[in-house]
Design an enzyme around this catalytic site. Sequence first.
Site, mmCIF file in Angstrom:
data_model
loop_
_atom_site.group_PDB
_atom_site.id
_atom_site.type_symbol
_atom_site.label_atom_id
_atom_site.label_comp_id
_atom_site.label_asym_id
_atom_site.label_seq_id
_atom_site.Cartn_x
_atom_site.Cartn_y
_atom_site.Cartn_z
ATOM 1 C CG ASP A 131 -1.528 1.131 1.339
ATOM 2 O OD1 ASP A 131 -2.304 1.678 0.475
ATOM 3 O OD2 ASP A 131 -1.791 1.692 2.504
ATOM 4 C CG ASP A 175 -1.798 7.549 -0.112
ATOM 5 O OD1 ASP A 175 -0.936 8.210 -0.287
ATOM 6 O OD2 ASP A 175 -2.570 7.218 -0.854
ATOM 7 C CD GLU A 230 -4.039 9.648 2.989
ATOM 8 O OE1 GLU A 230 -4.541 10.910 2.632
ATOM 9 O OE2 GLU A 230 -4.231 8.747 2.539
ATOM 10 N N GLY A 239 -9.962 7.401 -1.502
ATOM 11 C CA GLY A 239 -10.077 7.844 -3.068
ATOM 12 C C GLY A 239 -10.505 9.404 -2.990
ATOM 13 C CE LYS A 242 -11.812 10.410 -9.585
ATOM 14 N NZ LYS A 242 -10.447 10.075 -9.650
ATOM 15 C CG HIS A 278 -9.255 14.251 -7.285
ATOM 16 N ND1 HIS A 278 -8.510 13.215 -8.079
ATOM 17 C CD2 HIS A 278 -8.925 13.783 -5.961
ATOM 18 C CE1 HIS A 278 -7.839 12.417 -7.385
ATOM 19 N NE2 HIS A 278 -8.007 12.658 -6.113
ATOM 20 C CB ALA A 288 -6.704 21.643 -8.938
ATOM 21 C CE LYS A 289 -4.849 14.968 -3.181
ATOM 22 N NZ LYS A 289 -4.886 13.515 -3.411
ATOM 23 C CB THR A 296 -2.299 2.250 -3.800
ATOM 24 O OG1 THR A 296 -2.808 3.650 -3.049
ATOM 25 C CG2 THR A 296 -1.727 2.795 -5.024
ATOM 26 C CG ASP A 307 -1.867 3.075 6.245
ATOM 27 O OD1 ASP A 307 -2.259 2.702 5.091
ATOM 28 O OD2 ASP A 307 -2.411 4.132 6.657
HETATM 29 C C1 XBP Z 1 -5.332 6.377 0.089
HETATM 30 C C2 XBP Z 1 -6.330 7.070 -0.037
HETATM 31 C C3 XBP Z 1 -6.299 8.044 -1.188
HETATM 32 C C4 XBP Z 1 -5.541 9.217 -0.592
HETATM 33 C C5 XBP Z 1 -5.619 10.483 -1.864
HETATM 34 O O1 XBP Z 1 -5.824 4.923 0.797
HETATM 35 O O2 XBP Z 1 -7.567 7.083 0.477
HETATM 36 O O3 XBP Z 1 -7.345 8.565 -1.374
HETATM 37 O O4 XBP Z 1 -5.893 9.770 0.467
HETATM 38 O O5 XBP Z 1 -5.366 10.080 -3.133
HETATM 39 P P1 XBP Z 1 -4.954 3.771 0.916
HETATM 40 P P2 XBP Z 1 -6.228 10.497 -4.001
HETATM 41 O O6 XBP Z 1 -3.751 3.964 1.480
HETATM 42 O O7 XBP Z 1 -5.744 2.634 1.435
HETATM 43 O O8 XBP Z 1 -4.578 3.008 -0.900
HETATM 44 O O9 XBP Z 1 -6.703 12.045 -3.937
HETATM 45 O O10 XBP Z 1 -5.144 10.264 -5.547
HETATM 46 O O11 XBP Z 1 -7.432 9.634 -4.451
HETATM 47 MG MG MG Z 2 -2.943 3.517 3.179
#
Ligand code: XBP
Ligand code: MG
Length: 251
Positions: free
Chosen positions: A8, A10, A17, A51, A53, A81, A83-84, A121, A182
């Site tokens: 994974d 993030d 995050e 996610g 969005k 999103h 732009a983010k 991910t 995580d």
């Molecule tokens: C990661 C997420 C993602 C990120 C943002 O979860 O939930 O949405 O926070 O990424 P995991 P995007 O670690 O379980 O994969 O804005 O690109 O979606």
């Molecule tokens: Mg994660």
Amino acid sequence: MLKAILFDVDGTMADTERDGHRVAFNLAFREAGLDWHWDVPTYGELLAVTGGKERIRFFIDKYAPQVPEVADLTDWIAGLHKAKTAHYLDLLRQGEIPLRPGVERLIAQARRAGMRLAITTTTTPENVTGLLKATLGDDSPEWFELIAAGDIVPAKKPAPDIYHYTLEQMNLSADETIALEDSANGVRSALAADVPVVVTINDYTAGDDFGGALAVHTHLGEADNPAETLAGPAPDNGVVDLDYLADLLAR
Ligand code: XBP
Ligand code: MG
């Protein structure tokens, strides 16, 4: 037998995050003229939805903030999103987000041993390559046989889809792999695909329910910064390595 490690991103590879995605969302909101601001506790709550969005839509549904009148809300969210993502990639390029302890070491050991590696991910694909390049060098995305990310599957974690997709693409059975995750959403996703999972926690996920995980640690550990084990067997010297993971799987 352990044949592949599924990472994974993030929260697992890096603490992306709080100081990465959250900051990038807020920059995009400001740029779009919105008075939304996701502070650290609010973002923790919003992380229940994976996610970006999907998270924006959940925020709109739950908090009913002011939203401009737009013809198509889905399109508008996708633009916001996008732009983010651009802001997030900038933060990565500025070198703001390091890998967590033990991640680089374990990847290096796995590569030396010929262990297969993949990324599994919910985040956007560019974010994965951006993080890898910023932390491990320009060729590092190629170290991973597969980068399974974002909208490649219709349902994000905790749905098992991204793990099913990964196993299918790599022609592996679940019991030949270990996922590193995580969060409860990540653990649920892996387990729903029968993929054994090891957890490293972070500030946002420390209170999550990791039932069913093989083990839970504070991080993957380094010789001079050993991990603490919160559940399951402890690795020698607090360092999660290939022998430890293979042993866990064989138990
Ligand atoms: C990661 C997420 C993602 C990120 C943002 O979860 O939930 O949405 O926070 O990424 P995991 P995007 O670690 O379980 O994969 O804005 O690109 O979606
Ligand atoms: Mg994660």
